[in-house]
Design a protein around this motif. Structure first.
Motif, short mmCIF file in Angstrom:
data_model
loop_
_atom_site.label_atom_id
_atom_site.label_comp_id
_atom_site.label_asym_id
_atom_site.label_seq_id
_atom_site.Cartn_x
_atom_site.Cartn_y
_atom_site.Cartn_z
N GLY A 52 0.83 -1.20 0.00
CA GLY A 52 0.00 0.00 0.00
C GLY A 52 0.87 1.25 0.00
O GLY A 52 2.08 1.18 0.19
N VAL B 42 -2.59 6.11 4.25
CA VAL B 42 -2.92 5.29 5.41
C VAL B 42 -4.18 5.80 6.12
O VAL B 42 -4.96 5.01 6.63
CB VAL B 42 -1.71 5.15 6.36
CG1 VAL B 42 -1.49 6.40 7.18
CG2 VAL B 42 -1.89 3.95 7.26
N GLN C 277 -7.18 4.39 4.42
CA GLN C 277 -7.30 2.96 4.71
C GLN C 277 -7.88 2.75 6.10
O GLN C 277 -8.71 1.85 6.30
CB GLN C 277 -5.94 2.28 4.56
CG GLN C 277 -5.44 2.33 3.13
CD GLN C 277 -3.94 2.10 3.01
OE1 GLN C 277 -3.28 1.71 3.96
NE2 GLN C 277 -3.41 2.33 1.83
N VAL D 82 -11.39 0.86 7.21
CA VAL D 82 -11.48 -0.19 8.23
C VAL D 82 -12.57 0.17 9.24
O VAL D 82 -13.40 -0.67 9.62
CB VAL D 82 -10.11 -0.42 8.92
CG1 VAL D 82 -10.25 -1.28 10.15
CG2 VAL D 82 -9.13 -1.04 7.93
N ALA E 225 -12.19 -6.55 5.93
CA ALA E 225 -11.03 -5.64 6.00
C ALA E 225 -9.86 -6.19 5.18
O ALA E 225 -9.18 -5.44 4.48
CB ALA E 225 -10.62 -5.44 7.46
N VAL F 95 -8.41 -4.15 2.04
CA VAL F 95 -7.02 -3.66 2.15
C VAL F 95 -6.10 -4.86 1.91
O VAL F 95 -5.67 -5.53 2.85
CB VAL F 95 -6.78 -3.04 3.56
CG1 VAL F 95 -5.40 -2.41 3.62
CG2 VAL F 95 -7.85 -2.02 3.90
N HIS G 121 -3.08 -5.31 1.22
CA HIS G 121 -1.71 -5.31 1.74
C HIS G 121 -1.71 -5.37 3.27
O HIS G 121 -0.71 -5.03 3.90
CB HIS G 121 -0.96 -4.06 1.24
CG HIS G 121 -1.71 -2.79 1.49
ND1 HIS G 121 -2.66 -2.31 0.63
CD2 HIS G 121 -1.66 -1.91 2.52
CE1 HIS G 121 -3.16 -1.19 1.11
NE2 HIS G 121 -2.58 -0.93 2.26
N ALA G 122 -2.82 -5.84 3.85
CA ALA G 122 -2.92 -5.99 5.30
C ALA G 122 -2.83 -7.46 5.66
O ALA G 122 -3.11 -8.34 4.85
CB ALA G 122 -4.24 -5.41 5.79
N LEU H 36 -0.52 -3.27 8.34
CA LEU H 36 -0.55 -2.76 6.98
C LEU H 36 0.90 -2.65 6.50
O LEU H 36 1.75 -2.10 7.21
CB LEU H 36 -1.21 -1.39 6.91
CG LEU H 36 -2.61 -1.24 7.51
CD1 LEU H 36 -3.09 0.19 7.38
CD2 LEU H 36 -3.57 -2.19 6.84
#
Length: 179
Positions: free
Chosen positions: A76, A81, A84, A88, A137, A141, A143-144, A169
């Motif tokens: 990400g 951030v 993001q 969430v 979530a 996202v 890349h989490a 993240l």
């Protein structure tokens, strides 16, 4: 010579019948041989059709540079951030969860040349809703990572549970492979 004499003595009608019989036997033998050849070709064609075609050769594996570029491309963006986190929090509300203020910690990994943003999120709600929120979530996202989930219920009869989700993240400062 004896055969010639025997044929001359024989009645022409009988000679014609014998000749016809020999021709008939020859034709039957020729037909049987042709039928066997066709059956053999048919069996070979069926066997060839039953054998699957060989698989195509595997594609060449990606190079180390391609793998590295793909890895950094999946991260990400550090500058986004806040968006993001809002996403969430919105997903928690969508799943009917009470999301209290969490703990956040940002770190930089020099070896990997990436930032991590760790979230400790205390949530209260139904057990299934908490799992649905976690999966939503992770889909929203990509890349989490979900590092840890712990549940606590005050009493067996309580419908709501308290949970603590720890997510990370993985972020890059800039697009592309860092130098």
């Amino acid at each position: 010579m004896r055969l010639q004499l025997a044929l001359r003595r024989m009645n022409p009608l009988i000679g014609g019948a014998v000749l016809l019989l020999v021709a008939l036997i020859g034709a039957m033998m020729w037909t049987a041989m042709a039928r066997a050849a066709v059956q053999q070709e048919y069996a070979a064609a069926r066997l060839q059709a039953a054998v699957p075609a060989p698989p195509p050769p595997p594609a060449a594996p990606p190079s180390a540079d391609q793998n590295l570029a793909h890895f950094y491309g999946a991260l990400g963006e550090r500058g986004k951030v806040e968006r993001q986190l809002k996403l969430v929090f919105a997903l928690a509300g969508k799943n009917g969860l009470l999301l209290r203020q969490g703990e956040y910690r940002s770190t930089y990994d020099r070896n990997a040349k990436l930032y991590t943003y760790q979230l400790n999120l205390p949530v209260t709600g139904k057990y299934a809703a908490i799992w649905q929120f976690a999966f939503d979530a992770l889909r929203a996202v990509p890349h989490a990572s979900l590092d840890d989930v712990s549940f606590r219920r005050d009493a067996i009869g309580d419908e709501n549970v308290e949970a603590r989700l720890r997510m990370t993240l993985y972020l890059s400062a800039t697009a592309g492979v860092p130098r």
